[in-house]
Design an enzyme around this catalytic site. Structure first.
Site, mmCIF file in Angstrom:
data_model
loop_
_atom_site.group_PDB
_atom_site.id
_atom_site.type_symbol
_atom_site.label_atom_id
_atom_site.label_comp_id
_atom_site.label_asym_id
_atom_site.label_seq_id
_atom_site.Cartn_x
_atom_site.Cartn_y
_atom_site.Cartn_z
ATOM 1 N N ASP A 102 -115.647 64.042 6.486
ATOM 2 C CA ASP A 102 -117.089 63.656 6.577
ATOM 3 C C ASP A 102 -117.373 62.701 7.749
ATOM 4 O OD1 ASP A 102 -117.324 65.255 4.297
ATOM 5 O OD2 ASP A 102 -117.475 63.265 3.080
ATOM 6 N N GLY A 140 -118.474 63.977 10.545
ATOM 7 C CA GLY A 140 -119.537 64.617 11.382
ATOM 8 C C GLY A 140 -118.632 65.463 12.485
ATOM 9 N N LYS A 141 -117.375 66.388 11.895
ATOM 10 C CA LYS A 141 -116.703 67.118 12.504
ATOM 11 C C LYS A 141 -117.646 68.322 13.068
ATOM 12 C CE LYS A 141 -113.718 67.150 9.222
ATOM 13 N NZ LYS A 141 -114.328 66.196 8.409
ATOM 14 N N ALA A 153 -114.050 71.320 1.815
ATOM 15 C CA ALA A 153 -114.769 70.824 2.879
ATOM 16 C C ALA A 153 -116.024 71.310 2.832
ATOM 17 C CB ALA A 153 -114.047 71.553 4.245
ATOM 18 N N GLY A 154 -116.958 70.307 3.640
ATOM 19 C CA GLY A 154 -118.487 70.627 3.600
ATOM 20 C C GLY A 154 -118.876 70.324 5.050
ATOM 21 N N HIS A 155 -119.395 71.024 5.775
ATOM 22 C CA HIS A 155 -119.466 70.647 7.045
ATOM 23 C C HIS A 155 -121.088 70.803 7.285
ATOM 24 C CE1 HIS A 155 -115.039 71.516 8.256
ATOM 25 N NE2 HIS A 155 -115.214 70.482 7.515
ATOM 26 N N GLN A 157 -111.355 67.722 6.603
ATOM 27 C CA GLN A 157 -111.044 66.576 5.711
ATOM 28 C C GLN A 157 -110.640 65.607 7.142
ATOM 29 O OE1 GLN A 157 -109.120 69.461 4.265
ATOM 30 N NE2 GLN A 157 -111.190 69.578 3.255
ATOM 31 N N ARG A 207 -121.025 58.847 -1.464
ATOM 32 C CA ARG A 207 -119.994 58.367 -0.757
ATOM 33 C C ARG A 207 -119.646 56.665 -0.724
ATOM 34 N NH1 ARG A 207 -121.573 62.256 4.034
ATOM 35 N NH2 ARG A 207 -120.749 64.090 3.322
HETATM 36 P P1 GDP Z 1 -117.963 66.773 8.224
HETATM 37 O O1 GDP Z 1 -117.294 67.099 6.942
HETATM 38 O O2 GDP Z 1 -116.984 65.753 9.284
HETATM 39 O O3 GDP Z 1 -118.468 67.943 9.128
HETATM 40 O O4 GDP Z 1 -119.244 65.940 8.089
HETATM 41 P P2 GDP Z 1 -120.424 66.062 6.843
HETATM 42 O O5 GDP Z 1 -121.093 66.996 7.424
HETATM 43 O O6 GDP Z 1 -119.612 65.998 5.489
HETATM 44 O O7 GDP Z 1 -120.997 64.778 6.862
HETATM 45 C C1 GDP Z 1 -121.701 64.037 8.293
HETATM 46 C C2 GDP Z 1 -123.211 64.230 7.903
HETATM 47 O O8 GDP Z 1 -123.680 63.146 8.834
HETATM 48 C C3 GDP Z 1 -123.964 65.415 7.791
HETATM 49 O O9 GDP Z 1 -125.104 65.020 7.062
HETATM 50 C C4 GDP Z 1 -124.356 65.432 9.460
HETATM 51 O O10 GDP Z 1 -125.510 66.201 9.531
HETATM 52 C C5 GDP Z 1 -124.645 63.977 9.863
HETATM 53 N N1 GDP Z 1 -124.400 63.272 11.076
HETATM 54 C C6 GDP Z 1 -123.338 63.873 12.074
HETATM 55 N N2 GDP Z 1 -123.496 63.142 13.113
HETATM 56 C C7 GDP Z 1 -124.601 62.229 12.984
HETATM 57 C C8 GDP Z 1 -125.392 61.221 13.936
HETATM 58 O O11 GDP Z 1 -124.920 61.095 14.940
HETATM 59 N N3 GDP Z 1 -126.053 60.604 13.261
HETATM 60 C C9 GDP Z 1 -126.585 60.720 12.109
HETATM 61 N N4 GDP Z 1 -127.690 60.126 11.385
HETATM 62 N N5 GDP Z 1 -126.121 61.747 11.109
HETATM 63 C C10 GDP Z 1 -125.112 62.599 11.757
HETATM 64 P P1 IMO Z 2 -114.743 67.504 4.947
HETATM 65 O O1 IMO Z 2 -114.105 68.621 5.758
HETATM 66 C C1 IMO Z 2 -114.213 64.127 2.429
HETATM 67 C C2 IMO Z 2 -111.361 64.225 -0.705
HETATM 68 C C3 IMO Z 2 -111.785 64.188 -2.295
HETATM 69 C C4 IMO Z 2 -110.503 63.724 -2.753
HETATM 70 C C5 IMO Z 2 -109.642 63.909 -1.882
HETATM 71 C C6 IMO Z 2 -108.707 65.241 -2.831
HETATM 72 O O2 IMO Z 2 -116.120 67.994 4.546
HETATM 73 O O3 IMO Z 2 -114.361 66.077 5.845
HETATM 74 P P2 IMO Z 2 -109.314 67.720 -2.986
HETATM 75 O O4 IMO Z 2 -110.194 68.506 -3.456
HETATM 76 O O5 IMO Z 2 -109.061 68.233 -1.416
HETATM 77 O O6 IMO Z 2 -107.916 67.773 -3.572
HETATM 78 O O7 IMO Z 2 -109.725 66.178 -2.869
HETATM 79 O O8 IMO Z 2 -109.831 64.492 -0.743
HETATM 80 N N1 IMO Z 2 -112.005 65.304 0.197
HETATM 81 C C7 IMO Z 2 -112.834 64.859 1.002
HETATM 82 N N2 IMO Z 2 -113.482 63.869 1.494
HETATM 83 N N3 IMO Z 2 -114.475 64.981 3.268
HETATM 84 C C8 IMO Z 2 -113.739 66.284 2.963
HETATM 85 O O9 IMO Z 2 -113.911 67.432 3.682
HETATM 86 C C9 IMO Z 2 -112.783 66.145 1.761
HETATM 87 N N4 IMO Z 2 -112.184 67.355 1.184
HETATM 88 C C10 IMO Z 2 -111.607 66.507 0.399
HETATM 89 O O10 IMO Z 2 -113.070 63.489 -2.443
HETATM 90 O O11 IMO Z 2 -110.570 62.224 -2.596
HETATM 91 MG MG MG Z 3 -117.845 66.875 4.994
#
Ligand code: GDP
Ligand code: IMO
Ligand code: MG
Length: 426
Positions: free
Chosen positions: A19, A21-22, A45-47, A229, A310
């Site tokens: 998470d 911000g990939k 994953a959740g991007h 991740q 989180r």
């Molecule tokens: P990922 O799994 O690494 O792609 O990250 P996530 O999308 O799960 O979580 C990152 C969160 O931060 C998302 O809601 C993005 O929209 C947000 N985000 C990413 N970069 C920035 C930033 O520079 N500033 C702010 N405020 N939010 C950001």
């Molecule tokens: P992105 O790509 C944050 C965490 C879960 C748990 C551990 C194992 O959005 O960054 P799993 O379901 O993979 O067997 O869970 O890994 N986890 C993540 N935490 N971002 C993620 O993906 C994750 N994918 C798994 O919360 O602690």
């Molecule tokens: Mg994520």
């Protein structure tokens, strides 16, 4: 054209516990790329990507999908929940995006209904000792892959083979579900029908993705390899057992896509300007007290996939230095610096104090040392003003401090959720 003429590939890797911000960084770099490939993980994953006021939440499909003309590849190292994948295709198409240039490796493994059932049942049984997985069936699917019992994407191409494989798997899985976990068994006909339904939709996307990426590189096209991740969730190098069941680290990008490691020359780490973690497991810089809640609210720190809160902490430079090492980072994208604009003083962890009183700058090799590590903080000045196109002085000093400590240049700084909210340095 010989291999010498190729343009090398770039890996984007999470440098913390996911998470970071990939998605946003990949979306940004994808605009200059021809191909974006996911190399591991699945719908855990959740991007999140925010662009032109629209929010997209991607689980399977690479974050290059929002760049017209960029091909999206899901490599052999991924695990795919076919129903989730099809749901994501449908949603993107309903929003007017073309899915015609998405390509899925036939070697990627499928997450089957029993994987999800076992993930849930296993976590329930572990109780207090649970990992806090996303309950998407990730661990059981990768376990079956390693046991050579998995069902792969290419098995969807033949209904007869598919049914046979489901039958063989269910004969064993139902015993586990019923006898070990006390969970209801799954029905063969129902599973086969569910799979057959999505198989029709998935078939046109199946491709030889290793060849596709290799050809793109030989043609001098720009290729991004997108990790899911993060480093500390890596099965081998993360905080085991509180990890995921694949290898997010950069080196795994080559195996996950099916190209040689010599094709990769840049590794961009993505880190928040602080730290978050979802699920259980040690977290030395986790904030105690009201700042934890404050940071969660300011940063909107709720899971994209599960909606869970989180856990939030101050930036951990010991862990980030480790991420720089195990990934061979060539640069760092530091996201969410804007969230820190609200803090007057910002602690940053520079060393760990171990149980024997020794202080270290290196990530502990032994799990007990890490579990008991106390963070040693340096407190930096906040800037307490919004960040625009230029960084306020104290914000720049914060970034410089990070660079000096991990000895990796910070190339991008995230200053807000939207695609444009980014400052390029160097
Ligand atoms: P990922 O799994 O690494 O792609 O990250 P996530 O999308 O799960 O979580 C990152 C969160 O931060 C998302 O809601 C993005 O929209 C947000 N985000 C990413 N970069 C920035 C930033 O520079 N500033 C702010 N405020 N939010 C950001
Ligand atoms: P992105 O790509 C944050 C965490 C879960 C748990 C551990 C194992 O959005 O960054 P799993 O379901 O993979 O067997 O869970 O890994 N986890 C993540 N935490 N971002 C993620 O993906 C994750 N994918 C798994 O919360 O602690
Ligand atoms: Mg994520």
């Amino acid at each position: 054209m010989g291999q010498d003429a190729t343009v090398p590939a770039t890996v984007i890797v999470g440098a913390q516990w996911g998470d970071e911000g990939k998605g946003k960084i990949v979306d940004l770099l994808a605009r200059e790329s021809d191909v974006v490939c996911r190399y591991q993980g699945g719908p855990n994953a959740g991007h999140t990507i925010v662009t032109d006021g629209e929010t997209y939440k991607l689980h399977h499909i690479p974050s290059g999908i929002l760049s017209p003309g960029t091909a999206c590849v899901i490599g052999a190292g991924c695990v795919i929940d076919p129903e989730t994948f099809v749901g994501e295709l449908d949603e993107l198409e309903a929003r007017g995006l073309s899915t015609a240039d998405i390509h899925v490796s036939g070697n990627a493994h499928l997450i089957m209904p029993w994987h999800v059932a076992i993930d849930r049942a296993s976590e329930r049984r572990l109780g207090r000792l649970q990992i806090g997985t996303t309950r998407r069936g990730i661990g059981p699917a990768y376990a079956d892959k390693a046991s050579r019992l998995g069902i792969r994407v290419q098995d969807l191409l033949d209904a007869k083979i598919l049914r046979q494989k489901i039958e063989t798997a269910l004969a064993e899985k139902n015993v586990w579900l019923e006898r070990v976990y006390g969970a209801p068994p799954l029905d063969l006909d129902e599973c086969a029908e569910r799979l057959e339904r999505v198989a029709q939709r998935l078939r046109p996307y199946v491709a030889d993705t290793s060849l596709l990426v290799d050809t793109a590189l030989r043609e001098g096209k720009r290729v991004l390899l997108e990790g899911a991740q993060g480093t500390l969730l890596d099965l081998d190098h993360g905080t085991y057992p509180f990890v995921t069941s694949s290898n997010p680290v950069a080196a795994a990008a080559a195996t996950g896509v099916g190209i040689g490691p010599t094709r990769i020359d840049e590794v961009v780490g993505v880190s928040k300007a602080y730290v978050t973690r979802v699920g259980e497991g040690p977290f030395p810089t986790e904030i105690e007290g009201p700042d934890q809640e404050r940071m969660r609210e300011l940063g909107g720190e709720y899971g994209t996939t599960t909606g869970r809160e989180r856990r939030c902490g101050w930036l951990d430079l010991v862990a980030l230095r480790y991420a720089a090492r195990v990934n061979g980072l060539t640069s760092l994208a530091l996201t969410k610096l804007d969230v820190l604009s609200h803090f007057e003083r910002i602690p940053v962890c520079v060393r760990y104090r171990l149980p024997d009183g020794e202080e270290t700058r290196e990530f502990p090799a032994h799990q007990s040392d890490f579990h008991h590590a106390e963070p040693v903080f340096e407190v930096l000045d906040g800037w307490e003003e919004p960040i625009g196109d230029r960084l306020p002085r104290a914000a720049r000093e914060y970034v410089d401090f990070v660079e000096d400590q991990i000895v990796v240049p910070v190339s991008l700084v995230g200053t807000g959720q939207a695609r444009e909210a980014i400052v390029a340095l160097h």
